[in-house]
Design an enzyme around this catalytic site. Sequence first.
Site, PDB file in Angstrom:
ATOM      1  N   GLY A 168     -49.518 -13.504 -64.491  1.00 37.35           N
ATOM      2  CA  GLY A 168     -48.507 -13.479 -65.459  1.00 37.35           C
ATOM      3  C   GLY A 168     -48.060 -12.230 -66.035  1.00 37.35           C
ATOM      4  O   GLY A 168     -46.962 -11.729 -66.103  1.00 37.35           O
ATOM      5  N   ASP A 169     -49.360 -11.663 -66.560  1.00 39.30           N
ATOM      6  CA  ASP A 169     -49.446 -10.275 -67.100  1.00 39.30           C
ATOM      7  C   ASP A 169     -49.059  -9.312 -65.768  1.00 39.30           C
ATOM      8  O   ASP A 169     -48.002  -8.466 -66.033  1.00 39.30           O
ATOM      9  CB  ASP A 169     -50.474  -9.836 -67.735  1.00 39.30           C
ATOM     10  CG  ASP A 169     -50.783 -10.876 -68.930  1.00 39.30           C
ATOM     11  OD1 ASP A 169     -49.781 -10.517 -69.712  1.00 39.30           O
ATOM     12  OD2 ASP A 169     -51.719 -11.198 -68.986  1.00 39.30           O
TER      13      ASP A 169
END
Lengths: 395, 395
Positions: A168-169
């Site tokens: 996600g990051d």
Amino acid sequence: MSDLPLNGIRVIDLSTAYSAPIGTMQLADFGAEVIKVENTSIGDPSRTWSPLHNGQSIQFLNMNRNKKSVTLNLKSEQGRALLYQLVQTADVVVENFRPGVAKRLGCDYETLRGVKPDIIMASLSGFGQTGPKAGNAAYSNIAEAASGLMHVTGYPGGKPTASGVAFGDSVAGMFLAQGILYALVHHLRTGEGQYIDVAMTDSLFHLIMQGVIQKSLLGEEPERIGCRDLSAYPYDIFSAKDGYCILGTSTVNDWTPFAQAIGRPELVDDPRFDTNEHRVLNADLLSPYIEEWARRYTRAEIQRIFEEKKLAFAPVLTVGEAMEDPQTRHREMVVDMEYQGMGRYQMQGIPVKLSKTPGRIRMGCPHRGEHNGEIYGGLGLSGEELSALRRQGVI
Amino acid sequence: MSDLPLNGIRVIDLSTAYSAPIGTMQLADFGAEVIKVENTSIGDPSRTWSPLHNGQSIQFLNMNRNKKSVTLNLKSEQGRALLYQLVQTADVVVENFRPGVAKRLGCDYETLRGVKPDIIMASLSGFGQTGPKAGNAAYSNIAEAASGLMHVTGYPGGKPTASGVAFGDSVAGMFLAQGILYALVHHLRTGEGQYIDVAMTDSLFHLIMQGVIQKSLLGEEPERIGCRDLSAYPYDIFSAKDGYCILGTSTVNDWTPFAQAIGRPELVDDPRFDTNEHRVLNADLLSPYIEEWARRYTRAEIQRIFEEKKLAFAPVLTVGEAMEDPQTRHREMVVDMEYQGMGRYQMQGIPVKLSKTPGRIRMGCPHRGEHNGEIYGGLGLSGEELSALRRQGVI
């Protein structure tokens, strides 16, 4: 001209922790001058995250090489004035505050383009700058859950599973870098700046791809399928004598050599397995034949057999094993670094290999405020003025 | 000037299936003219991959919007000559053959820069163009296994787990796009071309990040930790009354409101849980308190409680649920498309939101050879010449 493609591009990086800093590290690897602006208390919070080594976070070291660091108190009026001076010298500003915070701090796009009309500004957030969930808190696993990714990761009958690394990051950080590069190309051609809004959830949802079409066109909800693939079989994880490995066929032509490799040439024409469609359909019947064979050999033995037949094979390597792998070494994907108080350590290399303007690790991670003198000095501030600002808690 | 940042950039895309085509789709979304060069038999093999709908692959539709398609037989001398003519009109060439094949086909960088000295050429492969494993077959899960990613994905005691989407392909595709953008910036500044070499395994290994430093500095081999995080707890998957959800704290300040939210304010100062370090250490003792609470509420009820306290929450959505989510809709991450013979379907939108030069879906996926007339006509070939080439099996 320069030997790094982004030489001369100055990025004011207000972002912290994971996500955006991964994108700005990639830009820094290719020559951008990334100036990390840290608060005057603890700095980037990831400097304090466990696991610690000698009282310092190892996580901070992941994504801050090739960057400079200045301290700045954005909540003070003088701090804001100094930021605007910095922005006037910059090409790009990056932030990953929760949506709304940049405006409160006086460093949103509307304000900053008043300071420098052609500035490029990029924001990264969990759900984006707009929409009903814009303000919601989000970390990488929140985005994995909200995007549909977590639901499709794992084994049938098991629980939804997070990625082993914070995609996600990092995927959002990569889209941020991509967006900045589009904007830089546009700026080189027209002189115009613009605003970029990237969300972790959007970024992961974009990569779901097949699942979206599968749902909309076939009406099928994608489910967890372990290490298999909807399109081809064999393509799965198996237990060898000494650990797990992935064995794969992808093209239809791979099936005959695969069946020969596992000593089961009679399966080639078995009506349950004779076409890829049949093999996908009957994967649960086919996999025991392969498993039974794989258990009798070590991974090195299987590798020899599979490489000879030009079939796809990989042992499931631990991170440590991957670091020692001759291919990883040859590709310079592990680099030696040093950080005061931490001694020597190793981190990931640069995966984009450019022949003429290759990325380069020119410096390690900065200490908090390490470049105050250089950067603020460059704005014309004297040593006495910097001391005064330090006493006043501005830097 | 143009309203798309890559307008006027022509990309000759020799790549097939997944990986590189994801990167070229992203460039196409931002205005590059991507010309997909397909063989004269079946075209891109992903056109035939299951799952099928009305006899056509839904997978091909994932990553070929905004592209043009021409057919070309690279194994014929005339085909190669036509490729060289095309390259002379192009800025970028992309390929993802197995290393060595491009040279055999006469479309490697050395040859093509003889044709156009400032060409940018980008290659994507499983293990890279160099090194002991350069020639090995690889698919996405092979790269996940070889990079260390698969070993760290999954639950403790369970099996290594593949990502639910093909990150080996898509992350490498994104690095390919990033590399091309660096090279375009350098070309805009200097007029020089260059060669780009991206590997799936390198790309995933780059994103391991923390695990590499953990191994080298702490001597710890990263292991599977399910949906947890090494740095913070609570941050985990829980079963609500009606399905799974992710509940998270990341900052130290989140702990008090979290303990209040689950009706356990006494845990705040419990010596087992009073600091983040203690909570990480005693996660297995803390998680049952949360699980016991979560099971009594629906995900919507938990969401209300958590949003009120500004704590991070997400239900684990299916892909279908994520598609219908108001935030996904608001962000235009689901777009309606149409393909002849398939009817209407939906696919992923564009995650990089640029204010002045936003990406745009200008056309759907091409039929094989749909743009032969336009592209080859642009090289000055007449309708009769094209017919002759078609009869000879060149296009």
